[in-house]
Design a protein around this motif. Sequence first.
Motif, short mmCIF file in Angstrom:
data_model
loop_
_atom_site.label_atom_id
_atom_site.label_comp_id
_atom_site.label_asym_id
_atom_site.label_seq_id
_atom_site.Cartn_x
_atom_site.Cartn_y
_atom_site.Cartn_z
N MET A 1 -4.73 5.77 6.35
CA MET A 1 -3.32 6.09 6.21
C MET A 1 -2.60 5.12 5.27
SD MET A 1 -2.33 7.08 10.11
CE MET A 1 -3.51 7.93 11.16
N ALA A 2 -3.00 3.85 5.31
CA ALA A 2 -2.38 2.87 4.42
C ALA A 2 -3.00 2.89 3.03
CB ALA A 2 -2.50 1.46 5.02
N GLY A 3 -4.26 3.25 2.94
CA GLY A 3 -4.92 3.27 1.64
C GLY A 3 -6.41 3.53 1.80
N MET A 4 -7.14 3.32 0.71
CA MET A 4 -8.58 3.52 0.70
C MET A 4 -9.28 2.22 1.08
SD MET A 4 -11.24 5.48 0.01
CE MET A 4 -10.77 6.80 -1.11
N TYR A 5 -10.30 2.34 1.93
CA TYR A 5 -11.09 1.18 2.34
C TYR A 5 -12.53 1.37 1.88
CZ TYR A 5 -7.06 0.45 5.34
OH TYR A 5 -5.78 0.28 5.80
N SER A 6 -13.09 0.31 1.33
CA SER A 6 -14.47 0.34 0.90
C SER A 6 -15.13 -0.96 1.34
CB SER A 6 -14.55 0.50 -0.63
OG SER A 6 -15.88 0.48 -1.09
N MET B 1 -9.56 -3.11 1.64
CA MET B 1 -8.49 -2.35 1.00
C MET B 1 -8.69 -2.33 -0.52
SD MET B 1 -5.45 -0.72 1.02
CE MET B 1 -4.54 -1.08 2.52
N GLU B 2 -8.77 -1.14 -1.10
CA GLU B 2 -8.95 -1.02 -2.55
C GLU B 2 -7.64 -1.33 -3.28
OE1 GLU B 2 -11.42 -0.25 -4.78
OE2 GLU B 2 -12.76 -0.73 -3.11
N ARG B 3 -7.74 -2.04 -4.40
CA ARG B 3 -6.55 -2.46 -5.14
C ARG B 3 -5.73 -1.28 -5.64
NH1 ARG B 3 -9.16 -5.48 -10.27
NH2 ARG B 3 -10.25 -6.47 -8.53
N HIS B 4 -6.37 -0.14 -5.89
CA HIS B 4 -5.64 1.01 -6.41
C HIS B 4 -4.84 1.73 -5.33
CE1 HIS B 4 -7.58 0.22 -10.12
NE2 HIS B 4 -8.79 0.47 -9.65
N SER B 5 -4.92 1.25 -4.10
CA SER B 5 -4.08 1.79 -3.04
C SER B 5 -2.68 1.19 -3.07
CB SER B 5 -4.72 1.51 -1.68
OG SER B 5 -5.95 2.19 -1.53
N LEU B 6 -2.46 0.19 -3.92
CA LEU B 6 -1.17 -0.50 -3.96
C LEU B 6 -0.18 0.23 -4.86
CD1 LEU B 6 -2.44 -4.19 -4.32
CD2 LEU B 6 -1.63 -3.05 -2.24
N PRO C 1 0.81 -1.22 0.00
CA PRO C 1 0.00 0.00 0.00
C PRO C 1 0.84 1.26 0.00
CG PRO C 1 -0.97 -1.60 1.48
CD PRO C 1 0.35 -2.18 1.03
N SER C 2 0.21 2.34 -0.42
CA SER C 2 0.93 3.59 -0.70
C SER C 2 1.56 4.22 0.52
CB SER C 2 -0.03 4.59 -1.34
OG SER C 2 -1.19 4.77 -0.53
N SER C 3 1.20 3.80 1.74
CA SER C 3 1.77 4.40 2.94
C SER C 3 3.28 4.21 3.03
CB SER C 3 1.14 3.78 4.19
OG SER C 3 1.34 2.38 4.20
N LEU C 4 3.81 3.21 2.33
CA LEU C 4 5.25 2.95 2.40
C LEU C 4 6.06 4.09 1.82
CD1 LEU C 4 7.50 0.99 3.09
CD2 LEU C 4 7.14 -0.13 0.89
N GLY C 5 5.51 4.74 0.79
CA GLY C 5 6.24 5.83 0.16
C GLY C 5 5.66 7.18 0.47
N GLY C 6 4.90 7.28 1.55
CA GLY C 6 4.25 8.55 1.89
C GLY C 6 2.78 8.48 1.54
N PHE D 1 4.59 -0.77 7.62
CA PHE D 1 3.50 -1.66 8.01
C PHE D 1 2.65 -1.05 9.12
CE2 PHE D 1 1.76 -5.34 10.36
CZ PHE D 1 1.15 -6.02 9.32
N ALA D 2 3.17 -0.06 9.83
CA ALA D 2 2.52 0.48 11.02
C ALA D 2 1.10 1.01 10.80
CB ALA D 2 3.39 1.57 11.63
N PRO D 3 0.77 1.67 9.68
CA PRO D 3 -0.55 2.30 9.57
C PRO D 3 -1.73 1.34 9.60
CG PRO D 3 0.95 3.25 7.98
CD PRO D 3 1.63 2.04 8.55
N TYR D 4 -1.54 0.04 9.40
CA TYR D 4 -2.68 -0.87 9.45
C TYR D 4 -3.41 -0.76 10.78
CZ TYR D 4 -1.01 -3.25 5.21
OH TYR D 4 -0.62 -3.55 3.94
#
Length: 405
Positions: free
Chosen positions: A372-377, A386-391, A299-304, A334-337
Amino acid sequence: MAKPVTGPSVITRRGVLAAAAGTLLLSACGREDERDAAVTRPTPGHELVIGATLELSGSGAALGVAQERALAISAATLNEKGVAVGNLRRQVRLEVLDNRSDPRLAARQATELGRRDDVHALLGTTLAETAMSVIGAAQKLRLPFVSLAFGDSIAVPLAQRAFIYKVTPDAGDVARRLAQLVAAEGLRRVVLLAETGLHGDSGVRAMTGALRTAEVGLARTVRLPASEGGAAGAAEQAVAAQADGVVVWATAPRSGAAARALREAGHRGELFFDAGAVAEETLESHNLRAVEGSYAVHPSSLGGSTIANSSATGRAHRNLVSEYIRRHGAYSGFAPYASDALLLITTAARLADSVDRGRLRAYLQNQVTDGMAGMYSFTPIRHSGMERHSLGVYRVDGGVWNRLS
């Protein structure tokens, strides 16, 4: 250099979801703003109590400790004002227990927490096996449980998972992105080295189909034993297949151990990791030579954060990163989960105007949230949100993860 990975438009899909999230959260925030005038601090004697069973020791500690750290920071931020629930502003109280990476202990902890009238929800477990052991207790006691573990079987079948939710990405979404990356790099045959257990099982199923779709040959599937000393033998089998690259589907610390074993066995080709490998341990000094130049989908949280900096979640993410670094020296992707699981539960309480377990469940399964880690729907028929486009696609360069796409 990795070539761009093509796929559906991220902007269009994410924009639609963000609009939905904004509509949903706007109503909650609006009610909260109205309450601010009357209630500016947590109401004494009223709490939102969330239990957490985490792998603070044992094989899952590389991931579990990061979750405990993130939870402490996010809960402290929430408690500066409290969580507006109905006409009260509740303090969040976390009860964090160490399950020692033992499924039986995790199940016992979940049962003990679930039998208490003052516990409203449960989050935790970073291993699929501990998550699966908690599910039965959470379901029986009708306790909403938000899992931080990898493994598709955590959230399905829905008939047996009414109170269960998962914040990590689905194996199919990660595998599809990895297979596209492998193909874009021009590799024709790869070996899949998957850890033994539920997470590895999900990876084998997902990668087999994804590689076939991407027209990449699967030279061999090798299972990585649970024991620390078993990586060498599995690596030798993988290298013997003489493939162009190896996909390692394993959570830390086994992912780093697998990379070292592969290099020691003579693998000089490319390495690819699933999202479970992303933890501080993977980039520690004893792994760096083995993982330098390798790729991961995470997920995108790794790079900001990709969320708007002016949003409440954007501010919370910046606070988490800066405070995490201040306290612990380096930030874990991994922390934002755990922080997102806490966000989902507290948002459900705000929207429900209640801490009743049934109402929390109802508002969890009808929630669209930019975390923080991505979009949830989440929906009533989809509890893995977790939405796939958050990766995103990342590569280790100079000992750090760098986002490529």
